[in-house]
Design a protein around this motif. Structure first.
Motif, PDB file in Angstrom:
ATOM      1  N   PRO A  12       0.846  -1.196   0.000  1.00 19.26           N
ATOM      2  CA  PRO A  12       0.000   0.000   0.000  1.00 19.26           C
ATOM      3  C   PRO A  12       0.883   1.248   0.000  1.00 19.26           C
ATOM      4  O   PRO A  12       1.963   1.272   0.581  1.00 19.26           O
ATOM      5  CB  PRO A  12      -0.789  -0.118   1.307  1.00 19.26           C
ATOM      6  CG  PRO A  12      -0.841  -1.601   1.565  1.00 19.26           C
ATOM      7  CD  PRO A  12       0.503  -2.114   1.090  1.00 19.26           C
ATOM      8  N   HIS A  65      -9.773   2.221  -9.938  1.00 26.16           N
ATOM      9  CA  HIS A  65     -10.449   2.141  -8.635  1.00 26.16           C
ATOM     10  C   HIS A  65     -10.044   0.881  -7.867  1.00 26.16           C
ATOM     11  O   HIS A  65      -9.893   0.922  -6.646  1.00 26.16           O
ATOM     12  CB  HIS A  65     -11.965   2.214  -8.804  1.00 26.16           C
ATOM     13  CG  HIS A  65     -12.464   3.605  -9.015  1.00 26.16           C
ATOM     14  ND1 HIS A  65     -12.633   4.503  -7.985  1.00 26.16           N
ATOM     15  CD2 HIS A  65     -12.813   4.267 -10.141  1.00 26.16           C
ATOM     16  CE1 HIS A  65     -13.073   5.657  -8.466  1.00 26.16           C
ATOM     17  NE2 HIS A  65     -13.180   5.535  -9.772  1.00 26.16           N
ATOM     18  N   GLU A  66      -9.864  -0.236  -8.576  1.00 25.14           N
ATOM     19  CA  GLU A  66      -9.433  -1.467  -7.910  1.00 25.14           C
ATOM     20  C   GLU A  66      -8.040  -1.303  -7.320  1.00 25.14           C
ATOM     21  O   GLU A  66      -7.766  -1.771  -6.215  1.00 25.14           O
ATOM     22  CB  GLU A  66      -9.460  -2.655  -8.876  1.00 25.14           C
ATOM     23  CG  GLU A  66     -10.851  -3.138  -9.195  1.00 25.14           C
ATOM     24  CD  GLU A  66     -11.564  -3.704  -7.967  1.00 25.14           C
ATOM     25  OE1 GLU A  66     -10.938  -4.445  -7.179  1.00 25.14           O
ATOM     26  OE2 GLU A  66     -12.758  -3.405  -7.798  1.00 25.14           O
ATOM     27  N   ALA A 111      -6.679   1.510  -6.325  1.00 22.75           N
ATOM     28  CA  ALA A 111      -6.823   2.399  -5.168  1.00 22.75           C
ATOM     29  C   ALA A 111      -7.381   1.629  -3.969  1.00 22.75           C
ATOM     30  O   ALA A 111      -6.979   1.866  -2.829  1.00 22.75           O
ATOM     31  CB  ALA A 111      -7.724   3.579  -5.520  1.00 22.75           C
ATOM     32  N   ARG A 112      -8.282   0.692  -4.218  1.00 20.63           N
ATOM     33  CA  ARG A 112      -8.856  -0.126  -3.147  1.00 20.63           C
ATOM     34  C   ARG A 112      -7.771  -0.934  -2.436  1.00 20.63           C
ATOM     35  O   ARG A 112      -7.869  -1.208  -1.241  1.00 20.63           O
ATOM     36  CB  ARG A 112      -9.925  -1.055  -3.726  1.00 20.63           C
ATOM     37  CG  ARG A 112     -10.665  -1.876  -2.689  1.00 20.63           C
ATOM     38  CD  ARG A 112     -11.754  -2.719  -3.328  1.00 20.63           C
ATOM     39  NE  ARG A 112     -11.246  -3.730  -4.220  1.00 20.63           N
ATOM     40  CZ  ARG A 112     -10.789  -4.925  -3.833  1.00 20.63           C
ATOM     41  NH1 ARG A 112     -10.761  -5.262  -2.576  1.00 20.63           N
ATOM     42  NH2 ARG A 112     -10.359  -5.796  -4.727  1.00 20.63           N
ATOM     43  N   GLY A 128      -4.960   0.218  -1.765  1.00 19.44           N
ATOM     44  CA  GLY A 128      -4.148   1.162  -1.004  1.00 19.44           C
ATOM     45  C   GLY A 128      -3.051   1.842  -1.804  1.00 19.44           C
ATOM     46  O   GLY A 128      -2.205   2.532  -1.242  1.00 19.44           O
ATOM     47  N   THR A 151     -17.046   5.577  -4.645  1.00 19.29           N
ATOM     48  CA  THR A 151     -16.086   4.649  -4.062  1.00 19.29           C
ATOM     49  C   THR A 151     -16.135   4.728  -2.545  1.00 19.29           C
ATOM     50  O   THR A 151     -16.433   5.784  -1.981  1.00 19.29           O
ATOM     51  CB  THR A 151     -14.653   4.927  -4.562  1.00 19.29           C
ATOM     52  OG1 THR A 151     -13.774   3.957  -3.992  1.00 19.29           O
ATOM     53  CG2 THR A 151     -14.186   6.325  -4.207  1.00 19.29           C
ATOM     54  N   LEU A 152     -15.873   3.605  -1.900  1.00 23.15           N
ATOM     55  CA  LEU A 152     -15.782   3.562  -0.441  1.00 23.15           C
ATOM     56  C   LEU A 152     -14.337   3.718   0.020  1.00 23.15           C
ATOM     57  O   LEU A 152     -14.063   3.793   1.201  1.00 23.15           O
ATOM     58  CB  LEU A 152     -16.336   2.237   0.081  1.00 23.15           C
ATOM     59  CG  LEU A 152     -17.804   1.974  -0.219  1.00 23.15           C
ATOM     60  CD1 LEU A 152     -18.180   0.557   0.214  1.00 23.15           C
ATOM     61  CD2 LEU A 152     -18.678   3.005   0.468  1.00 23.15           C
ATOM     62  N   TYR A 153     -13.420   3.730  -0.936  1.00 23.53           N
ATOM     63  CA  TYR A 153     -12.003   3.774  -0.633  1.00 23.53           C
ATOM     64  C   TYR A 153     -11.434   5.129  -1.041  1.00 23.53           C
ATOM     65  O   TYR A 153     -12.136   5.969  -1.593  1.00 23.53           O
ATOM     66  CB  TYR A 153     -11.285   2.635  -1.375  1.00 23.53           C
ATOM     67  CG  TYR A 153     -11.923   1.301  -1.075  1.00 23.53           C
ATOM     68  CD1 TYR A 153     -11.606   0.628   0.098  1.00 23.53           C
ATOM     69  CD2 TYR A 153     -12.858   0.745  -1.927  1.00 23.53           C
ATOM     70  CE1 TYR A 153     -12.210  -0.578   0.402  1.00 23.53           C
ATOM     71  CE2 TYR A 153     -13.465  -0.470  -1.633  1.00 23.53           C
ATOM     72  CZ  TYR A 153     -13.136  -1.128  -0.463  1.00 23.53           C
ATOM     73  OH  TYR A 153     -13.728  -2.309  -0.157  1.00 23.53           O
ATOM     74  N   GLU A 154     -10.139   5.302  -0.799  1.00 26.03           N
ATOM     75  CA  GLU A 154      -9.516   6.556  -1.207  1.00 26.03           C
ATOM     76  C   GLU A 154      -9.691   6.743  -2.710  1.00 26.03           C
ATOM     77  O   GLU A 154      -9.454   5.830  -3.502  1.00 26.03           O
ATOM     78  CB  GLU A 154      -8.026   6.555  -0.855  1.00 26.03           C
ATOM     79  CG  GLU A 154      -7.381   7.884  -1.161  1.00 26.03           C
ATOM     80  CD  GLU A 154      -5.962   7.971  -0.641  1.00 26.03           C
ATOM     81  OE1 GLU A 154      -5.212   8.788  -1.186  1.00 26.03           O
ATOM     82  OE2 GLU A 154      -5.609   7.238   0.302  1.00 26.03           O
ATOM     83  N   ARG A 155     -10.132   7.922  -3.086  1.00 24.57           N
ATOM     84  CA  ARG A 155     -10.414   8.209  -4.485  1.00 24.57           C
ATOM     85  C   ARG A 155      -9.115   8.379  -5.270  1.00 24.57           C
ATOM     86  O   ARG A 155      -8.265   9.165  -4.881  1.00 24.57           O
ATOM     87  CB  ARG A 155     -11.248   9.479  -4.605  1.00 24.57           C
ATOM     88  CG  ARG A 155     -11.609   9.832  -6.040  1.00 24.57           C
ATOM     89  CD  ARG A 155     -12.668  10.904  -6.118  1.00 24.57           C
ATOM     90  NE  ARG A 155     -13.922  10.492  -5.531  1.00 24.57           N
ATOM     91  CZ  ARG A 155     -14.789   9.660  -6.106  1.00 24.57           C
ATOM     92  NH1 ARG A 155     -14.520   9.131  -7.272  1.00 24.57           N
ATOM     93  NH2 ARG A 155     -15.911   9.352  -5.513  1.00 24.57           N
TER      94      ARG A 155
END
Length: 189
Positions: A37, A53-54, A56-57, A59, A80-84
């Motif tokens: 990450p 996006h995957e 970023a998910r 990390g 997204t639920l993760y860092e953009r």
């Protein structure tokens, strides 16, 4: 539909959301490209950003680049639920963006995009951006001589995949369903 102009690409991306990233694909990627990450990643030809996006998910600090402005707008708008991840418009035929300095990138990815670019020009320009141990990850369809298959994305030939290895210290390829994966490392060795 031919995807040879920005307008063609915009029309295509208005109709589709990109190829889903399956569990098998992601597991194979993580096995072959074990990044921690926080790794800095460039996703070139990101389209609507599903792969970006995957990453970023996982990390990673990712910037997705595409040459089509409306496509980048759609990628930025994806919930997204993760860092953009970051997204920017850039055409591979132009100079590398000024904020990307030599030896500052851990991974450069091309998921279903490298075959539509002048990779013979592009890879030598991007290689110096990689940190020591940095890698290039390519997932692409491969054309078979004498077999005419309708596909929306351009494909590389096996000869081109072999040629792509020149200038890299290490290259690993593997079958990935109807596509082929390749990881390049050790640029200039």
């Amino acid at each position: 539909m031919s995807l040879t102009t920005v307008a063609d690409w915009e029309r295509w991306n208005e109709r589709v959301t990109g190829r889903c990233v399956g569990e098998t694909e992601m597991a194979e990627f993580r096995r072959r490209v074990p990044l921690a990450p926080g790794a800095r990643v460039l996703d070139i030809g990101c389209g609507n950003g599903s792969w970006t996006h995957e990453l970023a998910r996982l990390g990673m600090k990712v910037t997705g680049y595409d040459w089509a402005p409306r496509t980048i707008d759609r990628a930025k708008a994806t919930p997204t639920l993760y860092e953009r991840p970051a997204f920017a418009v850039w055409s591979s035929g132009h100079d590398v963006p000024a904020d990307i300095t030599p030896r500052s990138v851990d991974l450069i990815t091309f998921r279903d995009s490298l075959a539509s670019m002048d990779w013979r020009d592009l890879l030598p320009r991007l290689g110096p951006l990689l940190t020591p141990g940095g890698q290039v990850y390519v997932l692409t369809e491969v054309s078979v001589p004498g077999v005419n298959v309708h596909r929306p994305f351009p494909a590389l030939s096996n000869d081109e995949l072999f040629e792509m290895r020149r200038g890299w210290g290490h290259a690993e390829t593997w079958p990935a369903g109807v596509r082929t994966g390749i990881v390049l490392s050790g640029y200039g060795m």
